[in-house]
Design an enzyme around this catalytic site. Sequence first.
Site, mmCIF file in Angstrom:
data_model
loop_
_atom_site.group_PDB
_atom_site.id
_atom_site.type_symbol
_atom_site.label_atom_id
_atom_site.label_comp_id
_atom_site.label_asym_id
_atom_site.label_seq_id
_atom_site.Cartn_x
_atom_site.Cartn_y
_atom_site.Cartn_z
ATOM 1 N N HIS A 97 -42.554 17.420 24.247
ATOM 2 C CA HIS A 97 -41.572 16.636 24.047
ATOM 3 C C HIS A 97 -41.765 15.879 23.345
ATOM 4 C CE1 HIS A 97 -37.299 17.343 25.879
ATOM 5 N NE2 HIS A 97 -37.336 16.870 24.241
ATOM 6 N N TYR B 95 -35.155 19.262 30.386
ATOM 7 C CA TYR B 95 -34.082 18.831 30.659
ATOM 8 C C TYR B 95 -33.001 19.762 31.887
ATOM 9 C CZ TYR B 95 -33.764 19.622 25.590
ATOM 10 O OH TYR B 95 -34.118 19.525 24.527
#
Length: 272
Positions: free
Chosen positions: A102, A44
């Site tokens: 992730h 991110y």
Amino acid sequence: MSIPTQKVPAFGLGTFRLKGQVVIDSVSTALELGYRVIDTAQIYENEAEVGQAIADSGIARAELFITSKIWIDNFAEGRLIPSLEESLRKLKTDYLDLTLIHWPSPEGQVPVAEFMGQLLQAKRLGLTRQIGISNFTVDLMKQAIAAVGVEHIATNQIELHPYLQNRKVVDFATAHGIQITSYMTLAYGEVLKDPVIQQIAQRHQATSAQVALAWAMQLGYAVIPSSTKRSNLESNLKALHLALSADDMARIASLERGQRLTSPKGIAPKWD
């Protein structure tokens, strides 16, 4: 039957796609409103800003639950732990409450046992209190369990909303005591326009977002909605106090249509 203790708090703040001052403001406002669970990820590119907002809030670290996720570039032997230490520096904390893989390694380039083993080592070193996975299929969950033992896998964070209820993955995880965290619970706002959700919301004098979030939490999932608007952040919190009827739940269950919104090319596994 006793309800298992949730390993991941039911309600938190997501920060996907939020960067710079936007994420600082979102996290700062959320913390001010009473949020105590923050979800971020290495990819991110906002961990430093999230860390700044948390530090500036003055809230004691022990009151917070911070999650981040290890990116696929950091799976190889010897890379995962240094990358997690870098995340901790950015987030200005000595430990994470939860660290997730992730996405599975594309085409199995790095074996599940290799990255899960390093993640378990990070837990043993005290860098993270709990570990888990994200975007894992049933087969990948089986591999993760074989690698580190099911007792070490707190959650599988997956795309899950009324239009993609992911039941095969949910059933397997639930049967093994792995909690589900639902991301994109509002399907990028799609479900907010759904007539069924709107009718239920009207009857409860609630918002469509509150209904979708309450539905997921009532099924035992954790949710991490994000927003940049104070009014939405405040409104979403009220989902914690919304109780849906069995009929409401059944009507939302009937909205399943296998509509997957997140499947990055070259990264996504072969979905169940």
